[in-house]
Motif scaffolding. Structure first.
Motif, mmCIF file in Angstrom:
data_model
loop_
_atom_site.group_PDB
_atom_site.id
_atom_site.type_symbol
_atom_site.label_atom_id
_atom_site.label_comp_id
_atom_site.label_asym_id
_atom_site.label_seq_id
_atom_site.Cartn_x
_atom_site.Cartn_y
_atom_site.Cartn_z
ATOM 1 N N MET A 174 0.843 -1.207 0.000
ATOM 2 C CA MET A 174 0.000 0.000 0.000
ATOM 3 C C MET A 174 0.878 1.257 0.000
ATOM 4 O O MET A 174 1.769 1.390 0.831
ATOM 5 C CB MET A 174 -0.888 -0.036 1.235
ATOM 6 N N THR A 175 0.663 2.152 -0.929
ATOM 7 C CA THR A 175 1.480 3.372 -0.973
ATOM 8 C C THR A 175 0.697 4.534 -0.357
ATOM 9 O O THR A 175 -0.454 4.770 -0.682
ATOM 10 C CB THR A 175 1.842 3.751 -2.426
ATOM 11 N N LEU A 176 1.370 5.215 0.553
ATOM 12 C CA LEU A 176 0.747 6.368 1.178
ATOM 13 C C LEU A 176 1.636 7.582 0.931
ATOM 14 O O LEU A 176 2.851 7.466 0.914
ATOM 15 C CB LEU A 176 0.614 6.132 2.684
ATOM 16 N N HIS A 177 1.006 8.719 0.740
ATOM 17 C CA HIS A 177 1.807 9.928 0.520
ATOM 18 C C HIS A 177 2.301 10.421 1.866
ATOM 19 O O HIS A 177 1.517 10.870 2.685
ATOM 20 C CB HIS A 177 0.952 11.022 -0.119
ATOM 21 N N GLU A 181 0.793 17.804 -1.741
ATOM 22 C CA GLU A 181 0.336 18.995 -2.468
ATOM 23 C C GLU A 181 -0.035 18.651 -3.906
ATOM 24 O O GLU A 181 -1.027 19.146 -4.432
ATOM 25 C CB GLU A 181 1.422 20.072 -2.434
ATOM 26 N N ALA A 182 0.745 17.807 -4.504
ATOM 27 C CA ALA A 182 0.440 17.388 -5.879
ATOM 28 C C ALA A 182 -0.894 16.650 -5.905
ATOM 29 O O ALA A 182 -1.735 16.870 -6.785
ATOM 30 C CB ALA A 182 1.548 16.488 -6.407
ATOM 31 N N ALA A 183 -1.103 15.807 -4.886
ATOM 32 C CA ALA A 183 -2.361 15.066 -4.797
ATOM 33 C C ALA A 183 -3.521 16.042 -4.629
ATOM 34 O O ALA A 183 -4.579 15.881 -5.226
ATOM 35 C CB ALA A 183 -2.310 14.088 -3.628
ATOM 36 N N GLY A 198 -5.096 5.270 -1.821
ATOM 37 C CA GLY A 198 -4.916 6.712 -1.975
ATOM 38 C C GLY A 198 -5.771 7.522 -1.004
ATOM 39 O O GLY A 198 -6.442 6.978 -0.131
ATOM 40 N N ALA A 199 -5.733 8.838 -1.213
ATOM 41 C CA ALA A 199 -6.459 9.749 -0.335
ATOM 42 C C ALA A 199 -7.974 9.488 -0.381
ATOM 43 O O ALA A 199 -8.652 9.511 0.646
ATOM 44 C CB ALA A 199 -6.171 11.189 -0.746
ATOM 45 N N GLU A 200 -8.489 9.210 -1.570
ATOM 46 C CA GLU A 200 -9.942 9.018 -1.664
ATOM 47 C C GLU A 200 -10.380 7.713 -1.004
ATOM 48 O O GLU A 200 -11.413 7.668 -0.346
ATOM 49 C CB GLU A 200 -10.378 9.070 -3.134
ATOM 50 N N TYR A 238 -2.701 11.295 6.197
ATOM 51 C CA TYR A 238 -3.438 12.368 5.510
ATOM 52 C C TYR A 238 -3.935 13.452 6.458
ATOM 53 O O TYR A 238 -4.358 14.506 6.017
ATOM 54 C CB TYR A 238 -4.628 11.781 4.732
ATOM 55 N N GLY A 239 -3.936 13.178 7.736
ATOM 56 C CA GLY A 239 -4.349 14.189 8.701
ATOM 57 C C GLY A 239 -5.855 14.289 8.842
ATOM 58 O O GLY A 239 -6.606 13.449 8.348
ATOM 59 N N LYS A 240 -6.266 15.358 9.520
ATOM 60 C CA LYS A 240 -7.694 15.509 9.839
ATOM 61 C C LYS A 240 -8.504 15.930 8.618
ATOM 62 O O LYS A 240 -7.946 16.397 7.619
ATOM 63 C CB LYS A 240 -7.861 16.515 10.968
#
Ligand code: MN
Ligand code: MN
Lengths: 125, 99, 555
Positions: free
Chosen positions: C1-4, C11-13, C77-79, C95-97
């Motif tokens: 699993m890749t996480l930013h 920022e790019a995401a 990913g983020a979504e 990803y934070g809050k």
């Protein structure tokens, strides 16, 4: 005051069958031309709005019955010529029950039924 | 009684709120005694002098009964009168003008 | 699993996520069920959201991997993090809050700038859910929504501030700024409308009607005595009449701003004609794509935009020749780290929180495990609440309502008073202790289970199952009313119908239970202060029958 005397035996009836026969309705046939407007879940079991519309020609009478109430017949409306077969009232319901609309049209009896849920409440999204 | 009667496109809609305990005869008071049944049994509505609805009520009708119905005809200013009697013989009549 | 994990990639995401190409000529932004969360928070989506009957396996009743597959969301990913519970703790740290009105405001401004004339619709459950909303009598949220630029709203929990307060806000604070719409709210006497059924707004020369649908079961799910003269209900016929009237008035686009819950909206969309889209809430389902429902008049889109300020729905319509010919929809997650805070909103929030900061910041305990609520059965937050009630009330069994709001905490987080209020801040917070027969306990569980699992959505109220402490049971969601709950056990012994049990609870809806006991947050705060460290505890979950292979559950 009213033309017909109060139908004591129908209002005192403790079963649906007895009430129907006291009304002279026998075993009415289910009809899509009889429509009940009522909530799916009662907001307040003490005040449940019930409306009945009949699309049957020559509708003479509309009755509302609540199967699980101690006295199931709630009201009978006689519809003279010129009055629309479209009545609304509010009834008490102690528990979840089918509500029946019984319509007399052209001397024959028809019916429709709808379940109205009475719930304890409290939950939330 | 609070009555509203309104004519629109040849049809008069009547809505009535009656004031009545509609006691079922099934409830008990705090001392355990049955509260006697006390409810409206019969009702008649007239447009001018013509009966436009008659009804029989049982104790399953809610406290302070509500009734709505429609009849053909009726003009602004016509009278609509509603009368009821209950199982103790009390009665009441009120009337309004169609708006 | 890749996480930013580095900022540049985040920022790019973000740029990719929020650079949404404009489409068409009428745009509507939709937020719902923020539950008064002005600050960024964590919110874990459910791993149990069962669908039964015709709803089996259909959105919104899909979770986890099945959810990603159903909507074609890229795993990892983020979504995927925003829409599912998968890998929640690690992804949340990365990803934070989410949410927060200052960050949401930046996103709303960005979307409005790229979509001239766009309106912001608020689906309700906006004024309730935080300490500050409760203590300011909803004023913080009322002012925040005006600042955010809400144009039209409908209601649910708003009504628990009482009918007078709602009307006061409508007539004073909102006058000329925000319209409250609700075709299904009428007076209990002569059934007169309480709010406007709809409003028509001109967007780029096109008349757009927004019909309101308040939560139909407000007087049942919440105390009826707070709105004694208002009647609600689904009122399908009234909805059809409102839609027809709006069309007759010239509306070329008709949308419904609904708080029905998604299953109810899906059924309604199949039966009422003339609606282009229903923007839904209440069931807190964050749906990446609308469900397209066919009805005798055409097609209706049904969306649901999640909760807690976590998402903003963006609907773009292409309207030509007097009707909608095409659309694009995107449910954007609001990542606080990817959207800078709007200065004006941030300053407002600081100001409104200032008088309460000390109280909100009280440190009650540290949690070793993750705390969350959302899901059909006990979440770890609910488990903590029922454990606290049993301990503090010396009860055998505890019940806690199946609310779908309530924010999440990560392992190692300090539980503050603010977090506890996020789970409990309601206007009827009283605790109760009741001697209940075994028979009554079964009746309560059956009643709630039917509200959740009735195969006809119109008979559902849209909460989750009542949370239960002490008592074990089995649940067969496919069974009929009165037959779903079985094998009720307390400490290894069967619950006896005729025996009496001491049951603690909170949030009573009956007027007679007003002030029945101290507020739940005081009771639970006592427990937390004494415990200091909250260990990760097992969830008291029912054993489920007939749910093997249901895509609405992942364990
Ligand atoms: Mn909500
Ligand atoms: Mn809600």
């Amino acid at each position: 005051l009213a033309e017909a005397a109060w139908n004591k035996s129908a209002f005192d009836a403790k079963t649906l069958d007895t009430a129907m026969s006291a009304m002279g309705a026998g075993k009415p046939v289910e009809s899509a031309d009889v429509q009940i407007t009522a909530p799916d879940i009662a907001e307040n079991g003490a005040v449940v709005p019930v409306g009945v519309v009949s699309n049957l020609p020559n509708t003479e009478q509309i009755s509302i019955m609540i199967e699980k109430n101690p006295n199931m017949l709630a009201a009978t409306f006689d519809i003279p010529a010129g009055t629309l077969p479209d009545v609304q009232t509010r009834v008490k319901m102690g528990q979840t029950s089918d509500v029946y609309a019984v319509v007399k049209a052209d001397g024959k009896y028809y019916m429709a039924k709808k379940e109205i849920k009475v719930t304890l409440g409290g939950c939330g999204g | 009684m609070r009555i509203r009667a309104a004519a629109k496109e040849g049809v008069t809609e009547v809505r009535v709120l009656m004031s009545h305990v509609m006691e079922t005869g099934q409830r008990k008071d705090s001392s355990g005694a049955v509260i006697p049944a006390h409810f409206i049994t019969e009702l008649t509505a007239k447009h001018n002098d013509k009966v436009v609805l008659s009804a029989q009520f049982g104790a399953s009708v809610s406290t302070n009964p509500y009734l709505a119905f429609k009849f053909n005809g009726g003009a602004k200013g016509d009278k609509v009168a509603v009368s009821w009697v209950d199982n103790k013989g009390d009665s009441r009549t009120d009337e309004v003008q169609i708006s | 699993m890749t996480l930013h994990s580095d900022i540049a990639r985040a920022e790019a995401a973000a740029e990719k996520l929020y650079e949404l190409p404009k489409f068409g000529n009428v745009s509507l932004l939709h937020m719902t069920d923020c539950h008064a969360q002005l600050m960024p928070i964590y919110f874990r989506e459910p791993n149990v959201n069962l669908g039964v009957g015709d709803m089996l396996g259909k959105p919104p009743h899909v979770v986890g991997e099945g959810f990603l597959k159903a909507f074609g969301v890229k795993p990892g990913g983020a979504e995927a993090h925003a829409f599912t519970y998968l890998n929640f703790v690690e992804a949340a740290r990365n990803y934070g809050k989410v949410g927060g009105f200052a960050h949401l405001s930046t996103l709303v401004k960005k979307m409005k700038a790229s979509r001239p004339g766009a309106l912001l619709l608020d689906g309700g459950d906006t004024w309730q859910g935080s300490g500050t909303a409760l203590w300011t009598n909803a004023q913080d949220m009322v002012d925040a929504c005006k600042l955010l630029g809400v144009d039209v709203m409908t209601l649910h929990w708003e009504s628990t501030y009482g009918a007078d307060r709602v009307k006061e806000i409508e007539e004073k604070d909102f006058a000329g700024k925000i319209d409250i719409v609700a075709q299904n709210v009428r007076t209990t006497d002569f059934e007169d409308p309480v709010f406007k059924p709809y409003v028509i707004k001109n967007i780029n020369g096109i008349p757009v009607a927004i019909v309101g649908q308040a939560f139909p079961y407000t007087p049942i799910a919440n105390p009826r005595w707070m709105t004694p003269n208002w009647s609600f209900g689904i009122q399908e016929q009234g909805m059809q009449e409102a839609v027809d009237a709006a069309r007759a008035e010239g509306a070329q686009v008709v949308v419904v701003l609904s708080h029905n819950g998604m299953d109810v909206d899906l059924k309604l969309a199949g039966r009422v004609t003339g609606i282009d889209a229903i923007f839904g809430g209440h069931t807190h389902d964050g749906m990446p794509a609308p469900t397209v429902v066919t009805n005798p008049g055409g097609k209706t889109l049904v969306t649901n935009a999640g909760s807690n300020g976590k998402f903003l729905g963006v609907m773009d319509f292409d309207v030509r020749g007097g009707k909608v010919v095409d659309f694009r929809y995107k449910l954007l997650p609001v990542f606080a780290n990817m959207l800078p805070a709007d200065k004006e909103m941030a300053d407002f929030i600081d100001k409104v929180r200032a008088p309460f900061i000390e109280k909100l910041s009280e440190k009650l305990a540290v949690t070793e495990g993750m705390l969350y609520r959302r899901g059909n059965f006990n979440g770890s937050w609910d488990q903590l609440l029922v454990d606290a009630l049993i301990a503090e009330k010396d009860a055998e069994i505890a019940f806690s309502p199946g609310f779908r709001w309530g924010t999440s905490l990560l392992p190692g987080d300090t539980i503050t008073m603010e977090h506890l209020l996020d789970q409990t801040a309601i206007t009827y917070p009283w605790t109760t202790v009741t001697d209940m027969s075994g028979e009554m306990i079964k009746t309560v569980l059956e009643d709630v289970a039917d509200n959740l699992f009735n195969p006809d959505p119109y008979y559902q109220q849209g909460g989750d199952m009542v949370r239960v402490g002490g008592l074990q049971y089995s649940c067969d969601p496919n069974a009929g009313m009165g037959k779903r709950i079985d094998n009720m056990m307390l400490k290894g012994k069967r619950i006896e119908p005729g025996k009496t049990y001491k049951v603690a609870g909170w949030a009573p809806v009956s007027e007679a239970a007003k002030d029945s006991g101290p507020a739940v947050w005081d009771v639970v705060a006592n427990y937390l202060r004494a415990q200091k460290v909250i260990s990760q505890r097992p969830l008291n979950l029912p054993s489920l029958k007939g749910m093997d292979g249901n895509p609405g559950v992942a364990v």
